[in-house]
Structure formats: C-alpha cells, structure tokens
Design an enzyme around this catalytic site. Structure first.
Site, PDB file in Angstrom:
ATOM      1  CG  HIS A  14       2.542  -8.642  -5.002  1.00 21.01           C
ATOM      2  ND1 HIS A  14       1.539  -9.275  -5.673  1.00 21.01           N
ATOM      3  CD2 HIS A  14       2.017  -7.494  -4.528  1.00 21.01           C
ATOM      4  CE1 HIS A  14       0.435  -8.542  -5.603  1.00 21.01           C
ATOM      5  NE2 HIS A  14       0.699  -7.451  -4.919  1.00 21.01           N
ATOM      6  CD  GLU A  42      -0.815   0.874  -9.537  1.00 17.22           C
ATOM      7  OE1 GLU A  42      -1.685   0.635 -10.417  1.00 17.22           O
ATOM      8  OE2 GLU A  42      -0.857   0.374  -8.403  1.00 17.22           O
TER       9      GLU A  42
END
Lengths: 328, 352
Positions: free
Chosen positions: A129, A60
């Site tokens: 998450h 990322e």
C-alpha cells in the site's frame, strides 16, 4: 481567497465541475454512500445522485476500463483510485487503452478521463500500500501526470484536468489532505506543464513535487538559518508535460541542484530531471546533480524503518552540502 | 462494401413462443448479404496473400468462416449504435459500410489507411460508421464496451452497443468484472449492451474444452443475472432472428443481453499460424461442410432467387473489388513522417 484544506479544495473542484458540466461523473469504490475512504467525495451522492456518483464493486480493471469507455463516448469521468497502489490492477487499461487510443485510432477517439487518488507513503501502510508512481505513469506517451502539493494547486489543477481532452493521472499527496492553504475563489485553473517556484533563492535549487515540497521548504529554512544558504525550492507540479525551462533557468542561477523524491531512484523522475539539467545547463553546474530518493526496498511497516526509507530533512541537507562542497 | 446498407427499423417480435427462429429478412436482402459475405471472404484472402508476400506486416487475423455472424448481428444495427470488438475486426468494418480500399491500405501500413497507418490490422476504427475498434489485448476491450453503453443510457440516446468478444476472452478477469458491472448497471436500465460471444471454438490454438471445465460459455452470464441464448452462427437467418430479438430487448430495457454465437474459424488463428497442430485436418474438412457462405448459397438456390451463373458474377465482382483494394493499397503512399508524432495528445494542446 479562502483558507481551505487540500481535501476541501479538491472536493470543491469536483463539485464545481459537476455543476458546470453534466457529462462529468465520479466513479470508484465506496465514493458514494460511504463518502469516500478519504472523504474527498463525501455527500456528493446526495447532491448529484447515483448516476453521477457511481459506487463500484472492488474491481479496478473493470471499472477503470468502463470509465474509459464512458470517456470515449461523450462523458468526462473522474475515477477514484482508492489509493494508487491499486492502480496496478487497472494499469493495463490506463496504459494500453486510455493512453494509446487516440493514436491507434488515427485520431478518431479521445479519452477525456481523470484518474485520481492518493499516492505515496508516510502512514505505515507497508509494502503493498505504499508506492510513488509518478515515474511509472510518466513514462507513457498519451498520459498527462500531475502531482499538486498545495490546496490552491489541487483545486486549480483538478479544474484543468477535468477540462483536458486527454487522460490525466492525478496524483494527490495523501499525507497532505488535512493541510491548509489559501485558495482563490471561483474558476482559478492552474495550467499543466508549469512548475512553481515555491521559494526564491540564489545558492542552490531544491527540486521536487507533491508532499516533498513541504520537506524542501523546511530544509530551505534550515539552510538559511544555520548556513546562510539561500535555497530556491521548485515544485514541479506537472511530471508530464514537464517544465524544463523553469528548472534550467533556476540552475543557471544557482549552479547546483538537489532533486528529491519518495519513489525509488532507478529510472525515476529525479533521474530525468538530472539528465535534463546536464543536457541544458552543463556549463553552469558547479557540482554533480544530487538525487535523494526512497530506499531501494519494499516499503516497511515499522515507524522507524518507514521514516528511514523516505527522504528526510537530514538526508536532503547532507545532499545539499555535498552539492555546496560544505561539511555542513 | 455495403453499398445498400439494410436496416430494419421496426423489427418484428421473433421466436417469442420458443420455436425455432424464422427469418424476417427478404430473399433480396439475403442475396445482398451473400454478396457482402463473398466480398469479405475475398478481401480476407487477398489480405492473407499480402501477408505472405511480406506486404502486410505485424499480425493478421482474418474472419474466414465467421462471416454470417457479424453480418447477421449487424442486420439489427441502427444508426447511432456502436460496435466494439477484438483484433479479428476487418469484417465488422466492411459490413458496417467501411471502405475496403482504406481498410486494405491500413493493413499495408499506408497513409491512406483507415487509421492513417497507425494501428494496422488489429486496430481498425471507423467511428463515423459506428465501428469503435479494433483492440489487441484479449478481453481488455470488454469494459470499454460496457462503459460506452452506460454513456448511451446516461445521455438517453436510445443507442446500444454491440460488444463482440471471442470465446478465449471469457476466461479473462476483464470479462467477469465487466459482465458483473453490466448486470449491476442493467438493474437501473443503465447498460444497453449486447454481448456477442464469437465462439469459434479456439482461443488462439486452445480449444474451449482445454480452456474451461464449463464449456457452456453462455452460462457464465448466469452468474451476473444477464439473460442469454445460443445461436448457430453458420446460419445467417438464425443469427438475424436472434439479433433482432436481442437488440430489441437491450434497447427497450437498457439491460444487457448475451448471445453465444457458435461459429468456426476455417482459416488459421493468424496468418502466421501455418502448422495448426492443435486441430486435425479432418475436423476442418468436416467444418467446411457448414461454411456459412456455402449454406447461404444453398438456401438462395432453394429460394430460387439466384442461380449458379448469378453467383459466379457475384464472386467475379468480389474478386474485382478485392483486387482494386489491393491495387489502391499498393499504390498509396506511406504515412508522412510528420504523422509519427501526431495523435498522441489532442491537437489543441500543442503537445507531441
């Protein structure tokens, strides 16, 4: 008007802009051949090719930084964060480069980038998450942060985001991808910095954004039915820039407010909304501003614990009743 | 500073037979580069004095000892190409034709500064001349350069990116993620990026040996299928030869290439690095024997294109330029307070 899912409305905005402007590209993990984890970009690689729908390795920081470089240099990339949880790895790029480049280059460099993806919890993804990061990204000058709640808004705000000359943090309500609503045809942009009154009312202002807006509409129906209370529901839509005016006007009318958010309470969007209300509508308030937030714990896995960790109808009703000085 | 900006539009193929590279640069150009390198050296010394006098704030990282590196690679720079580097960025601006007065004024935090007094030493930008910053977080500009290169390929401009990074940035995740993307995109000719490792032997005060078990830094590019080579960056002509070979490759193929340029930071890491406990005085004294400016002086004397008297004139002129830059910076007004809130968002958005 056509009835579309949140997912299809979002996808149509991306495809329309790619059609209109060749400098628009998509970049992210598994957005091409795989079709996107949430199928937002499904089949777009067939239509636009791999130079414009760029599959990346799972890195990322690197691909977000590279997309910022593209944006600096004549392109308009739309980055998919598979989920915003992974953006911590890219947050250095987002905050230290994208948000600040215009300023520390003395206005020589623009970063017209959109970083989008699902945000928030509700589907048992547990601690790493599950985050709601509007407040986190909302803190940094140079970024714009939006969180559309409806198919109409997700399309209109994505059109606006891609055309915006500055970096936009586009937080989708992951739990709403399958929800349906009417979406105007064509180039129906929705501006940033303008809240939406999702339901008009006179007795109390219920304020939120994203997935929680639907919760508030449910609460408003229940308050009307069971207590004859007419709640006004405000969907902020845009966290930065922020529409103070709509909030203040609403509270001047209702004299009471409940702010609801999935994120943790401390140093959050709701904290800011409560502060704005007391700064600008103090004399109009008949009760302290109530905040309903996520529990101060990492998100749990078990279904019952997860439900308990996030605002639900009963918590918002309780908060509304406190603000209304009612027992409920 | 580069009043006569030399470009080499049709670089000849050099060193393709594996022999030591030979310069294609004329003695006159070498002399001009010598002048520029002396000007940069004296600029940096003047900036350091400004720091010690408390007139330059924040951090100040000067390029003393590394001048042949940037000057050499920029010989292969073509209009439309772009450079991006970390915070030791003054020399890149100046060699690319940036105004030394505006550059010094930036260090002094003045409204006439290159970025209006908003960035300081670490964030110099001169986009008009192809200099795209100036970044303060080690390694974090590397993906930007790779993405900028993608854009050049996507828009089919024929331009390339010269991406400068320090030896200290090699150990950072950004380097590996970016090099991996560059190698990958290069397979489709979509990454015309020249990685230039400015290996000055130290990441701040930590020597390469103390930072990695594999000190052959260029070899890190092997993992990403990016070809690379090493060059003695104290030798201007060697740098120029390698620069053209590398830039030609990148421009023609759209693929990345890397050069590990061996240099030495003769000055402190930053102006506040007074003690230098991490290296010996002997080591620095030894390195000074290969000061790139000294080596170039000897080369020019050997070529017979200059003499002591001419070089003294160059030094005196460079001193005048540095003094003028300082005077300009000192006399310039501070940024107007209205500038505090501009350049956060695009002006047309009306946001501050």
């Amino acid at each position: 008007m056509a009835v579309m899912t949140y997912r299809d409305a979002l996808k149509s905005a991306l495809a329309d802009e790619m059609e209109r402007d060749e400098s628009v590209v998509l970049i992210g993990e598994d957005i091409g051949l795989y079709g996107g984890t949430h199928l937002i970009t499904d089949k777009l690689i067939d239509r636009f090719g791999k130079k414009r729908v760029i599959d990346t390795p799972i890195a990322e920081g690197g691909f977000t930084g590279a997309a910022i470089g593209m944006a600096m240099n004549g392109m308009k990339p739309v980055v998919e964060m598979m989920t915003w949880n992974f953006s911590f790895l890219a947050s250095d790029q987002i905050i230290q480069n994208a948000a600040k480049l215009r300023y520390f280059s003395g206005g020589q460099v623009s970063v017209p980038i959109v970083i989008r993806g699902p945000n928030g919890g509700g589907v048992q993804l547990s601690a790493q998450h599950t985050h709601s990061l509007e407040g986190f990204y909302g803190q940094f000058p140079g970024l714009k942060v939006v969180a559309p709640a409806t198919p109409e808004d997700v399309k209109g705000m994505m059109l606006t985001a891609i055309r915006d000359p500055d970096p936009v943090i586009f937080m989708e309500a992951g739990a709403l991808y399958g929800t349906k609503g009417e979406v105007p045809e064509g180039d129906a942009t929705v501006p940033f910095g303008k809240a939406r009154i999702a339901r008009e009312g006179s007795d109390i202002s219920l304020i939120s954004y994203g997935r929680q807006v639907n919760l508030l509409l449910k609460v408003a129906d229940q308050l009307a039915k069971e207590q004859d209370v007419q709640a006004e529901v405000i969907d902020l839509r845009s966290i930065r820039p922020f529409d103070s005016e709509t909030i203040i006007e609403s509270v001047k009318k209702t004299n009471r407010a409940v702010v609801v958010q999935e994120q943790w309470r401390w140093f959050s969007v709701a904290s800011e909304v409560a502060a704005i209300i007391q700064e600008h509508a103090f004399d109009y308030l008949d009760a302290p501003v109530e905040r309903v937030s996520g529990a101060e714990v990492p998100a749990p896995y078990a279904r019952n614990l997860e439900i308990a960790a996030f605002p639900g109808v009963s918590q918002v009703i309780e908060a509304a009743n406190r603000a209304l000085y009612r027992k409920g | 500073m580069a009043t006569t900006h030399h470009t080499n539009e049709t670089p000849t193929d050099v060193a393709s037979n594996g022999t030591a590279p030979t310069s294609t640069v004329s003695p006159e150009t070498l002399l001009d580069y010598y002048r520029q390198m002396v000007e940069v050296r004296l600029f940096e010394e003047a900036a350091t004095r400004g720091f010690r006098q408390g007139k330059v704030g924040g951090y100040l990282h000067v390029y003393i000892g590394q001048e042949a590196l940037a000057r050499g690679f920029l010989d292969a720079f073509r209009k439309g190409d772009k450079t991006i580097t970390a915070y030791r960025d003054h020399a890149h601006v100046l060699f690319q034709g940036g105004d030394p007065k505006a550059t010094m004024a930036e260090l002094y935090g003045k409204g006439t500064g290159l970025v209006k007094g908003k960035g300081g030493s670490m964030h110099l930008f001169d986009v008009e001349n192809g200099m795209w910053g100036g970044y303060g977080i080690v390694g974090a500009h590397i993906p930007l350069g790779v993405g900028m290169a993608y854009s050049e390929a996507y828009r089919e401009t024929g331009n390339i990116i010269q991406l400068y990074l320090g030896d200290g940035a090699i150990h950072n995740g950004y380097f590996h993620e970016s090099a991996n993307l560059a190698g990958l995109w290069g397979k489709d000719g979509m990454c015309p990026c020249l990685f230039i490792i400015e290996n000055n032997q130290y990441g701040m005060g930590t020597s390469v040996e103390r930072a990695t078990a594999n000190t052959n830094l260029g070899s890190k590019f092997d993992s990403y299928a990016i070809p690379w080579e090493k060059v003695d960056a104290m030798d201007l002509e060697a740098v120029i030869a390698v620069a053209h070979k590398a830039v030609d490759y990148v421009r023609e193929t759209g693929k990345p290439y890397a050069v590990e340029a061996m240099t030495y930071r003769l000055g402190p890491h930053g102006a506040a690095d007074f003690l230098e406990q991490y290296r010996s005085k002997d080591e620095v004294r030894e390195a000074r024997k290969r000061d790139p400016i000294g080596l170039l002086e000897q080369r020019l004397l050997d070529l017979g294109v200059t003499d002591e008297e001419a070089m003294e004139k160059i030094r005196a002129h460079a001193k005048e330029l540095a003094d003028e830059a300082v005077k300009f910076a000192e006399e310039s007004p501070e940024p107007d307070l209205s500038e505090l809130t501009t350049d956060v968002y695009a002006p047309e958005t009306g946001l501050i």
